[in-house]
Design an enzyme around this catalytic site. Structure first.
Site, PDB file in Angstrom:
ATOM      1  CB  SER A   1      -0.891  -0.007   1.245  1.00 40.98           C
ATOM      2  OG  SER A   1      -1.541   1.244   1.375  1.00 40.98           O
TER       3      SER A   1
ATOM      4  CG  HIS B   1      -1.522   5.062   3.133  1.00 42.50           C
ATOM      5  ND1 HIS B   1      -1.667   5.227   4.491  1.00 42.50           N
ATOM      6  CD2 HIS B   1      -2.276   3.992   2.815  1.00 42.50           C
ATOM      7  CE1 HIS B   1      -2.486   4.300   4.954  1.00 42.50           C
ATOM      8  NE2 HIS B   1      -2.871   3.532   3.967  1.00 42.50           N
TER       9      HIS B   1
ATOM     10  CB  CYS C   1      -9.073  -0.179  11.415  1.00 39.87           C
ATOM     11  SG  CYS C   1      -7.569  -0.238  10.482  1.00 39.87           S
TER      12      CYS C   1
HETATM   13  C1  LIG Z   1      -2.483  -0.229   6.593  1.00 38.17           C
HETATM   14  C2  LIG Z   1      -2.533  -1.687   6.449  1.00 38.17           C
HETATM   15  C3  LIG Z   1      -3.401  -2.292   5.535  1.00 38.17           C
HETATM   16  C4  LIG Z   1      -4.416  -1.503   4.753  1.00 38.17           C
HETATM   17  O1  LIG Z   1      -3.872  -0.666   3.763  1.00 38.17           O
HETATM   18  P1  LIG Z   1      -4.782   0.535   3.214  1.00 38.17           P
HETATM   19  O2  LIG Z   1      -4.052   1.011   2.013  1.00 38.17           O
HETATM   20  O3  LIG Z   1      -4.840   1.545   4.307  1.00 38.17           O
HETATM   21  O4  LIG Z   1      -6.115  -0.031   2.874  1.00 38.17           O
HETATM   22  C5  LIG Z   1      -3.367  -3.661   5.404  1.00 38.17           C
HETATM   23  N1  LIG Z   1      -2.516  -4.409   6.122  1.00 38.17           N
HETATM   24  C6  LIG Z   1      -1.655  -3.873   7.007  1.00 38.17           C
HETATM   25  C7  LIG Z   1      -0.723  -4.760   7.758  1.00 38.17           C
HETATM   26  C8  LIG Z   1      -1.641  -2.493   7.209  1.00 38.17           C
HETATM   27  O5  LIG Z   1      -0.813  -1.971   8.104  1.00 38.17           O
END
Ligand SMILES: *Cc1c(COP(=O)(O)O)cnc(C)c1O
Length: 393
Positions: free
Chosen positions: A202, A204, A329
């Site tokens: 991901s 970000h 979350c």
């Molecule tokens: C942040 C995170 C996600 C989700 O990624 P997003 O781009 O925010 O949907 C999934 N798995 C882990 C381990 C994360 O830290």
């Protein structure tokens, strides 16, 4: 002190170079990458190929077309779980994962269990959050179609033995997916070396933009679509590509890979200074996750007996420190973190947890500031707590 950001496991600041890489796709190169009959469309298509090539190289994929862009890490995780489950329904109905996965994995598995008749084994972890490859092997049945185990935990920073688990999966011919969202930029991630079939990332979480991610799918793995529509992403994921987002993510990833050793060393130094400072200055605390070996270079997670995590966060916020308790979350709910419960913490101790996650921009001054403001905050909260009464006397 200006604002101190210690929540890099939740998200990271967008890098200037990543932003610069994005801007042309909001101005000059506005074409749709699927429009091949005119120049600005072809420009977009070519740019998309180059970006995919860059991401493939950054994660060590053998073929460019093994990288599929998604709208987030959550989407990549959901696709991996549901896509493999539905494509392999005839082969079996059993999935293996762990109790400490991100909710994108856990809730997708629960959905398959409740609505589609799949069976899911949620493996236990040890007191540090480690999954044992032997336990994975023991859980495999002739119905097992997928194993999904995260590379690094987002709450307590445990780095799992992914290579060993991938070997077990391979030996039993079961597809293996890893959620590497927290790992990228903090540990070396090379899909070939790890031997994984699928891997989520991901943008970000490594100083790229939000709302863009990718799923690596090794050629030869059969997977159903999660999103149906047009023929984008080799017909596997419909939607006009978010070229700007992809460009920002590819650039951030390139920089993260290039500077991995340097950033790891810096984060580790900041992390260890925080851990030492907290241990020295605050009694009745417990470091959650591994001590050093096997811990993500940027994660600190403590439980403080007799206090509530949320109260710590509010008081830290008044001191301009951004941190987290449990996962972002899950905050808003009063349930303690599923990860802390899985490593065996009793409810009342799991409630009093604080996650501080540093980044490449974290400075020694910021670390010193946190070590200075945190002990009086914990002390004050304890003095207000009926549970604490008498402990100190
Ligand atoms: C942040 C995170 C996600 C989700 O990624 P997003 O781009 O925010 O949907 C999934 N798995 C882990 C381990 C994360 O830290």
């Amino acid at each position: 002190m200006n604002s101190v950001y210690m929540d890099n496991n939740a998200t990271t600041a967008l890098k200037k170079e990543a932003l610069d890489a994005m801007l042309p796709y909001y101005t000059d190169i506005y074409g749709n990458a699927s429009s091949k009959f005119y120049r600005v469309g072809r420009d977009a298509e070519q740019a998309l190929y180059k970006l995919r090539e860059s991401v493939a190289k950054s994660i060590g994929a053998e073929y460019v077309n093994e990288v599929y862009f998604t709208g987030s890490g959550c989407e990549a995780d959901n696709w991996a779980i549901k896509g493999i489950a539905f494509a392999n329904k005839k082969k079996g109905n059993h999935i293996i994962t762990t109790k400490i996965e991100h909710h994108a994995i856990l809730n997708a598995c629960e959905y398959l269990e409740k609505k589609h008749g799949f069976e899911v084994t949620y493996l236990d972890v040890d007191e540090y959050g480690f999954v044992s490859p032997e336990a994975v092997e023991e859980a495999i049945t002739d119905q097992t179609i997928l194993i999904s185990i995260m590379m690094a935990n987002n709450e307590i920073g445990t780095v799992e033995p992914i290579k060993e688990i991938a070997e077990v999966a391979k030996k039993h011919k079961v597809i293996f997916h890893t959620d590497a969202v927290q790992a990228i930029g903090h540990i070396k991630v090379d899909v070939k070396e790890l031997g994984v079939d699928m891997l989520s990332l991901s943008g970000h979480k490594f100083h790229g933009p939000k709302g863009v991610g990718a799923l690596y799918i090794r050629n030869g793995v059969r997977i159903d679509n999660l999103i149906h529509g047009g023929g984008q992403e080799r017909g596997k994921r419909a939607a006009t590509e978010n070229l700007a987002g992809i460009a920002g993510m590819a650039k951030a990833l390139e920089i993260a890979v290039e500077n991995l050793d340097k950033n790891m060393a810096h984060c580790k130094k900041m992390r260890d200074a925080l851990i030492d400072g907290i241990k020295k200055n605050i009694p009745y605390c417990r470091l959650n996750g591994p001590e050093d070996e096997g811990r993500l270079c940027n994660n600190v997670n403590f439980s403080f007996q007799y206090v509530e995590g949320e109260s710590i966060l509010m008081m830290l916020d008044m001191k301009n420190v951004a941190a987290s308790s449990g996962s972002a979350c899950a905050s808003g709910s009063l349930d303690p973190s599923h990860v802390l419960l899985a490593i065996g913490l009793p409810h009342e101790i799991a409630h009093g947890s604080l996650r501080l996650s540093v980044g490449e921009d974290t400075t020694q001054e910021e670390v010193d500031y946190v070590i200075e403001v945190l002990p009086p905050i914990i002390q004050r909260l304890r003095e207000m707590s009926p549970l604490y009464e008498g402990v100190e006397k």
